[in-house]
Design a protein around this motif. Structure first.
Motif, PDB file in Angstrom:
ATOM      1  N   UNK A   1       0.874  -1.169   0.000  1.00 19.92           N
ATOM      2  CA  UNK A   1       0.000   0.000   0.000  1.00 19.92           C
ATOM      3  C   UNK A   1       0.917   1.226   0.000  1.00 19.92           C
ATOM      4  N   UNK A   2       0.699   2.121  -0.936  1.00 21.91           N
ATOM      5  CA  UNK A   2       1.512   3.327  -1.030  1.00 21.91           C
ATOM      6  C   UNK A   2       0.617   4.549  -0.866  1.00 21.91           C
ATOM      7  N   UNK A   3       1.045   5.457  -0.008  1.00 26.01           N
ATOM      8  CA  UNK A   3       0.326   6.716   0.239  1.00 26.01           C
ATOM      9  C   UNK A   3       1.306   7.866   0.144  1.00 26.01           C
ATOM     10  N   UNK A   4       0.765   9.054   0.011  1.00 24.41           N
ATOM     11  CA  UNK A   4       1.627  10.231  -0.050  1.00 24.41           C
ATOM     12  C   UNK A   4       2.130  10.595   1.345  1.00 24.41           C
ATOM     13  N   UNK A   5       3.375  11.009   1.384  1.00 22.77           N
ATOM     14  CA  UNK A   5       4.086  11.269   2.633  1.00 22.77           C
ATOM     15  C   UNK A   5       3.341  12.213   3.567  1.00 22.77           C
ATOM     16  N   UNK A   6       2.719  13.236   3.020  1.00 21.68           N
ATOM     17  CA  UNK A   6       2.065  14.229   3.887  1.00 21.68           C
ATOM     18  C   UNK A   6       0.837  13.657   4.611  1.00 21.68           C
ATOM     19  N   UNK A   7       0.440  12.430   4.309  1.00 20.65           N
ATOM     20  CA  UNK A   7      -0.666  11.772   5.007  1.00 20.65           C
ATOM     21  C   UNK A   7      -0.199  10.981   6.226  1.00 20.65           C
ATOM     22  N   UNK A   8       1.104  10.902   6.460  1.00 22.14           N
ATOM     23  CA  UNK A   8       1.615  10.079   7.553  1.00 22.14           C
ATOM     24  C   UNK A   8       0.954  10.413   8.893  1.00 22.14           C
ATOM     25  N   UNK A   9       0.975  11.685   9.270  1.00 23.71           N
ATOM     26  CA  UNK A   9       0.434  12.057  10.586  1.00 23.71           C
ATOM     27  C   UNK A   9      -1.055  11.766  10.674  1.00 23.71           C
ATOM     28  N   UNK A  10      -1.786  12.043   9.619  1.00 26.47           N
ATOM     29  CA  UNK A  10      -3.235  11.775   9.635  1.00 26.47           C
ATOM     30  C   UNK A  10      -3.519  10.281   9.804  1.00 26.47           C
ATOM     31  N   UNK A  11      -2.730   9.435   9.150  1.00 23.76           N
ATOM     32  CA  UNK A  11      -2.907   7.991   9.301  1.00 23.76           C
ATOM     33  C   UNK A  11      -2.530   7.572  10.715  1.00 23.76           C
ATOM     34  N   UNK A  12      -1.401   8.089  11.191  1.00 15.63           N
ATOM     35  CA  UNK A  12      -0.926   7.728  12.535  1.00 15.63           C
ATOM     36  C   UNK A  12      -1.946   8.078  13.610  1.00 15.63           C
ATOM     37  N   UNK A  13      -2.622   9.213  13.461  1.00 13.93           N
ATOM     38  CA  UNK A  13      -3.530   9.712  14.493  1.00 13.93           C
ATOM     39  C   UNK A  13      -4.994   9.328  14.266  1.00 13.93           C
TER      40      UNK A  13
ATOM     41  N   UNK B   1      -6.773   1.800  -7.003  1.00 15.59           N
ATOM     42  CA  UNK B   1      -6.353   3.202  -6.889  1.00 15.59           C
ATOM     43  C   UNK B   1      -7.517   3.919  -6.228  1.00 15.59           C
ATOM     44  N   UNK B   2      -7.318   4.342  -4.980  1.00 11.13           N
ATOM     45  CA  UNK B   2      -8.393   4.869  -4.155  1.00 11.13           C
ATOM     46  C   UNK B   2      -8.222   6.364  -3.904  1.00 11.13           C
ATOM     47  N   UNK B   3      -9.315   7.098  -4.011  1.00  9.50           N
ATOM     48  CA  UNK B   3      -9.358   8.535  -3.692  1.00  9.50           C
ATOM     49  C   UNK B   3      -8.260   9.320  -4.396  1.00  9.50           C
ATOM     50  N   UNK B   4      -7.992   8.928  -5.624  1.00  9.06           N
ATOM     51  CA  UNK B   4      -6.895   9.570  -6.353  1.00  9.06           C
ATOM     52  C   UNK B   4      -7.166  11.035  -6.654  1.00  9.06           C
ATOM     53  N   UNK B   5      -8.419  11.437  -6.626  1.00  9.28           N
ATOM     54  CA  UNK B   5      -8.728  12.852  -6.843  1.00  9.28           C
ATOM     55  C   UNK B   5      -8.091  13.731  -5.763  1.00  9.28           C
ATOM     56  N   UNK B   6      -7.688  13.116  -4.645  1.00  4.59           N
ATOM     57  CA  UNK B   6      -7.048  13.860  -3.559  1.00  4.59           C
ATOM     58  C   UNK B   6      -5.525  13.820  -3.607  1.00  4.59           C
ATOM     59  N   UNK B   7      -4.965  13.149  -4.617  1.00  9.47           N
ATOM     60  CA  UNK B   7      -3.504  13.094  -4.752  1.00  9.47           C
ATOM     61  C   UNK B   7      -2.981  14.457  -5.182  1.00  9.47           C
ATOM     62  N   UNK B   8      -1.757  14.738  -4.750  1.00  3.79           N
ATOM     63  CA  UNK B   8      -1.125  16.005  -5.127  1.00  3.79           C
ATOM     64  C   UNK B   8      -0.757  15.981  -6.596  1.00  3.79           C
ATOM     65  N   UNK B   9      -1.079  17.083  -7.263  1.00  3.75           N
ATOM     66  CA  UNK B   9      -0.717  17.206  -8.682  1.00  3.75           C
ATOM     67  C   UNK B   9       0.792  17.358  -8.812  1.00  3.75           C
ATOM     68  N   UNK B  10       1.336  16.850  -9.897  1.00  7.46           N
ATOM     69  CA  UNK B  10       2.785  16.994 -10.155  1.00  7.46           C
ATOM     70  C   UNK B  10       3.150  18.433 -10.429  1.00  7.46           C
TER      71      UNK B  10
END
Length: 171
Positions: free
Chosen positions: A76-88, A162-171
């Motif tokens: 499972x791969x997620x964007x780094x800036x989601x780490x704290x939200x997942x942790x908490x 591929x889940x909730x990809x509309x929330x992924x950060x644009x390049x």
């Protein structure tokens, strides 16, 4: 069969069928997921993520590229800036009676019901990262999911979501 619905809301007493925003061509339904695939919701609901599994038909090149030296068959791969939200996060797992549900996508473990459903149990889940680790699911963090999505779509990996990809950060 165990079916679940996951939410960050702790007080859902009834699930009414509704039209899903990304599936407006479908009638209103209640969505559920089976036990085998529930881990895909061990993150906050809006967290964009890509989940893929080793399966037959993956080329040796793609196996090396996507699974590398991992001993896990699920990544499972997620964007780094989601780490704290997942942790908490606290995510509530609602157990749903399976009688009115039918398979929507067996590969993803999705089930749907056109009837109103009352959950039989609600359980708060915390320590989601640890839960994934205990299941031998490799959790990867990346600054941006777009390169991985493009690589997966061009690969021989066929068991992926591929889940909730509309929330992924644009390049």
């Amino acid at each position: 069969m165990h079916l679940y619905h996951f939410s960050e809301e702790s007080d859902i007493d009834i699930f009414e069928p509704r039209v899903k925003a990304n599936r407006t061509n479908m009638p209103p339904v209640v969505w559920a997921i089976d036990r085998e695939h529930e881990f895909t919701f061990f993150v906050p609901r809006d967290c964009p993520r890509i989940v893929y599994k080793k399966a037959e038909g993956v080329s040796a090149e793609d196996e090396a590229k996507f699974f590398g030296l991992s001993s896990s068959d699920i990544i499972m791969t997620v964007e780094t800036h989601w780490y704290q939200a997942i942790r908490d996060a606290v995510v509530y797992r609602y157990t749903l009676p399976s009688e009115s549900f039918e398979v929507f996508d067996a590969t993803a473990g999705y089930y749907i019901s056109q009837k109103t459903v009352r959950p039989t149990h609600r359980e708060p889940l915390t320590n989601l990262i640890e839960k994934l680790i205990e299941m031998n699911i490799e959790l990867r963090f990346t600054p941006n999911l777009f390169p991985l999505r493009e690589a997966i779509l061009r690969s021989t990996v066929k068991d992926f979501g591929i889940h909730r990809f509309e929330n992924a950060r644009q390049l």
